[in-house]
Design a protein around this motif. Structure first.
Motif, short mmCIF file in Angstrom:
data_model
loop_
_atom_site.label_atom_id
_atom_site.label_comp_id
_atom_site.label_asym_id
_atom_site.label_seq_id
_atom_site.Cartn_x
_atom_site.Cartn_y
_atom_site.Cartn_z
N ALA A 116 15.29 -10.87 -5.48
CA ALA A 116 14.64 -12.10 -5.97
C ALA A 116 13.15 -11.91 -6.19
CB ALA A 116 14.88 -13.23 -4.96
N VAL A 117 12.52 -11.19 -5.29
CA VAL A 117 11.08 -10.97 -5.39
C VAL A 117 10.80 -9.50 -5.15
CG1 VAL A 117 8.82 -11.56 -4.46
CG2 VAL A 117 10.60 -13.30 -4.57
N ARG A 118 10.17 -8.85 -6.10
CA ARG A 118 9.87 -7.42 -5.95
C ARG A 118 8.41 -7.27 -5.55
NH1 ARG A 118 12.73 -2.88 -5.38
NH2 ARG A 118 14.21 -3.67 -6.95
N ILE A 119 8.20 -6.79 -4.33
CA ILE A 119 6.84 -6.64 -3.82
C ILE A 119 6.62 -5.18 -3.48
CG2 ILE A 119 5.24 -7.28 -1.98
CD1 ILE A 119 6.77 -9.87 -1.71
N GLN A 120 5.60 -4.60 -4.02
CA GLN A 120 5.30 -3.19 -3.76
C GLN A 120 4.54 -3.06 -2.44
OE1 GLN A 120 6.61 -0.85 -5.54
NE2 GLN A 120 7.46 -2.25 -7.04
N MET A 123 0.83 -1.19 0.00
CA MET A 123 0.00 0.00 0.00
C MET A 123 0.87 1.24 0.00
SD MET A 123 -1.22 0.49 3.94
CE MET A 123 -1.70 2.17 3.52
N THR A 124 0.33 2.38 -0.38
CA THR A 124 1.08 3.63 -0.42
C THR A 124 0.93 4.35 0.91
OG1 THR A 124 0.65 3.85 -2.77
CG2 THR A 124 1.38 5.82 -1.60
N GLU A 125 2.05 4.64 1.55
CA GLU A 125 2.04 5.34 2.82
C GLU A 125 1.79 6.82 2.60
OE1 GLU A 125 5.65 4.64 4.82
OE2 GLU A 125 5.27 2.53 5.21
N PRO A 126 1.28 7.53 3.60
CA PRO A 126 1.16 8.98 3.50
C PRO A 126 2.54 9.58 3.25
CG PRO A 126 -0.01 8.13 5.42
CD PRO A 126 0.76 6.99 4.86
N ARG A 127 2.60 10.57 2.39
CA ARG A 127 3.88 11.15 2.05
C ARG A 127 4.38 12.02 3.20
NH1 ARG A 127 6.86 11.15 -2.25
NH2 ARG A 127 8.29 12.84 -2.75
N LYS A 147 20.74 0.43 -0.62
CA LYS A 147 20.32 -0.48 -1.69
C LYS A 147 18.85 -0.29 -2.04
CE LYS A 147 23.80 -3.44 -2.67
NZ LYS A 147 24.21 -3.85 -4.03
N GLU A 148 18.05 0.08 -1.04
CA GLU A 148 16.61 0.27 -1.23
C GLU A 148 16.20 1.58 -0.57
OE1 GLU A 148 14.34 -1.34 -2.88
OE2 GLU A 148 15.51 -3.06 -3.55
N PRO A 149 16.54 2.72 -1.17
CA PRO A 149 16.33 4.01 -0.51
C PRO A 149 14.87 4.40 -0.31
CG PRO A 149 17.02 4.31 -2.80
CD PRO A 149 17.17 2.85 -2.49
N ASP A 150 13.94 3.77 -1.02
CA ASP A 150 12.53 4.15 -0.92
C ASP A 150 11.71 3.19 -0.08
OD1 ASP A 150 12.98 6.35 -2.62
OD2 ASP A 150 12.80 5.07 -4.39
N ARG A 151 12.35 2.25 0.61
CA ARG A 151 11.62 1.26 1.40
C ARG A 151 12.12 1.25 2.83
NH1 ARG A 151 9.22 -2.61 -2.06
NH2 ARG A 151 9.84 -2.33 -4.23
N HIS A 152 11.24 0.83 3.74
CA HIS A 152 11.71 0.60 5.11
C HIS A 152 11.97 -0.88 5.32
CE1 HIS A 152 7.72 -0.85 6.04
NE2 HIS A 152 7.15 0.34 5.82
N LEU A 153 12.41 -1.22 6.52
CA LEU A 153 12.91 -2.57 6.80
C LEU A 153 11.92 -3.67 6.45
CD1 LEU A 153 15.06 -4.45 8.00
CD2 LEU A 153 14.07 -3.99 10.26
N ILE A 154 10.66 -3.52 6.81
CA ILE A 154 9.67 -4.57 6.58
C ILE A 154 9.52 -4.84 5.08
CG2 ILE A 154 7.32 -5.36 7.03
CD1 ILE A 154 9.07 -4.93 9.53
N VAL A 203 16.16 0.69 14.42
CA VAL A 203 14.88 1.35 14.18
C VAL A 203 14.96 2.38 13.05
CG1 VAL A 203 14.10 1.06 16.57
CG2 VAL A 203 15.25 3.18 15.90
N PHE A 204 16.14 2.92 12.78
CA PHE A 204 16.24 3.96 11.76
C PHE A 204 16.09 3.39 10.35
CE2 PHE A 204 17.87 6.01 15.49
CZ PHE A 204 17.33 7.28 15.40
N LEU A 205 16.15 2.07 10.22
CA LEU A 205 15.82 1.45 8.94
C LEU A 205 14.32 1.58 8.64
CD1 LEU A 205 18.00 -1.77 8.73
CD2 LEU A 205 17.87 0.05 7.03
N MET A 206 13.56 2.00 9.62
CA MET A 206 12.13 2.24 9.41
C MET A 206 11.86 3.70 9.02
SD MET A 206 10.70 -0.71 9.94
CE MET A 206 8.97 -0.31 10.10
N PHE A 207 12.88 4.56 9.09
CA PHE A 207 12.64 5.99 8.89
C PHE A 207 13.52 6.65 7.83
CE2 PHE A 207 11.65 5.17 13.46
CZ PHE A 207 10.27 5.35 13.39
N TRP A 208 14.66 6.07 7.53
CA TRP A 208 15.57 6.73 6.59
C TRP A 208 14.93 6.97 5.22
CZ3 TRP A 208 19.95 3.28 8.72
CH2 TRP A 208 20.73 4.00 9.64
#
Length: 367
Positions: free
Chosen positions: A363-367, A1-5, A62-69, A201-206
């Motif tokens: 390996a698997v790209r999940i939006q 899902m798309t998070e609030p910007r 490696k994934e600047p637009d995603r958080h840890l989960i 925790v900062f992998l959830m916010f960067w």
């Protein structure tokens, strides 16, 4: 899902890093098994923690637009990634619960001695829930307001400790009287896990940082600054109380502050310590709470605000599972800290290896 910007500034990341890492750490005497070398144990743990920060930054780059989960599901696949994501949500929730219990117990011991524990903890959870409903931006803005108060309070207390002439750094000698063994045992895994490994925790916010990406310099500078401060505070507890008394005291810094007496005027400065307890524990609790909510929102692909109150209710209820504060502290230091290294070191290291082997193609790209 798309998070609030949402957007978080470099300064907010740096301020939150300092505020989050300080938390309640200076109130306790970490590495007590190393006695007068406890500050050395913290120094070694801080060095290892810096390596962890660089590992987390490398993962985020490696994934600047995603958080840890989201990153876990991307590189470990839907099934395993979802299982690991759920484990992290539980980890964040459990850490938040521990801080809620710490907050309630310490406030009952220092300021609100007649207030029921449940009332204190319920209020702090409700305040945190309100902040989280307003979003990550609001939570991180709090750091800009609260960090100066925190540092001024610590500065005043440290100054008065020196003015009172009860700081004796000779108590830190002899160094490594029994060799490096006790120092290393005190540093690993306990101090590495708490507080330095909690920077996971900062992998959830960067990913919420601006167009310039992760503020690496600001993050590292903030980490190094707060690490040096925590090392100094650990040494200060020893220099005031001595390694034996500091080791058996529940709140050595509070006990140190109670010794302050300047011209028979400046005494009973416990209120400053109470202020530090409130700011440090509350901010740590709300960050872990926010991580659990963000993670659950991503994991369930539902709007974030749906989970704020349910997660808060679970955190509040779980804070009563431990029968008393002695058990709470013992379980935390003797069991939890060992298990937390799985989330702070093992899984991130495995994730980084998978990312390297994938050569930038998950390996698997999940939006």
């Amino acid at each position: 899902m798309t998070e609030p910007r949402e957007r978080i500034s470099d300064n907010q990341i740096a301020f939150m890093m300092v505020l989050f890492e300080i938390g309640s750490t200076p109130l306790f005497f970490l590495g007590s098994k190393a006695k007068q070398d406890a500050w050395l144990a913290m120094l070694i743990a801080a060095g290892f923690g810096l390596l962890l920060v660089y590992l987390y930054i490398a993962i985020q780059r490696k994934e600047p637009d995603r958080h840890l989960i989201g990153i876990l599901r991307t590189y470990f696949g839907r099934l395993l990634g979802s299982v690991l994501g759920a484990a992290y949500i539980l980890y964040f929730g459990y850490e938040s619960m521990r801080n809620v219990r710490d907050f309630g117990e310490l406030m009952s011991q220092t300021l609100l001695t007649e207030t029921p524990l449940a009332v204190t903890m319920l209020i702090v959870v409700l305040i945190a829930a309100y902040g989280i409903l307003k979003g990550a931006e609001v939570v991180f803005r709090l750091s800009e307001f609260l960090l100066p108060i925190l540092m001024i309070s610590y500065g005043i207390l440290i100054l008065f400790l020196f003015i009172t002439d009860i700081v004796h750094f000779r108590l830190l000698l002899p160094m490594m009287e029994n060799g490096p063994g006790p120092v290393l045992k005190a540093a690993f895994p306990d101090i590495v896990s708490f507080p330095f490994g909690q920077t996971i925790v900062f992998l959830m916010f960067w990913h919420l940082c601006g167009e310039n990406g992760i503020p690496v310099k600001a993050t590292v500078r903030a980490y190094v600054s707060v690490a040096l401060f925590l090392i100094f505070m650990n040494a200060l507890n020893i220099a005031v109380l001595g390694p034996t008394l500091a080791g058996i005291s529940a709140l050595p810094f509070l006990q140190s502050v109670q010794l302050i007496s300047v011209a028979n005027v400046f005494e009973r400065l416990d209120v400053f310590v109470t202020l530090l307890i409130y700011i440090g524990l509350f901010m740590k609790m709300i960050v872990f709470y926010l991580c659990a909510v963000i993670g659950l929102s991503q994991w369930a692909a539902k709007a974030r605000n749906r989970f704020v109150l349910p997660v808060g209710i679970v955190i509040f209820a779980a804070s009563f599972l431990e029968p008393n504060y002695t058990y709470h502290i013992s379980f935390g230091f003797n069991v939890s800290l060992k298990l937390f290294t799985i989330f702070q070191i093992v899984i991130p290291a495995a994730l980084w290896i998978v990312m390297l082997l994938s050569k930038g193609k998950p390996a698997v790209r999940i939006q």
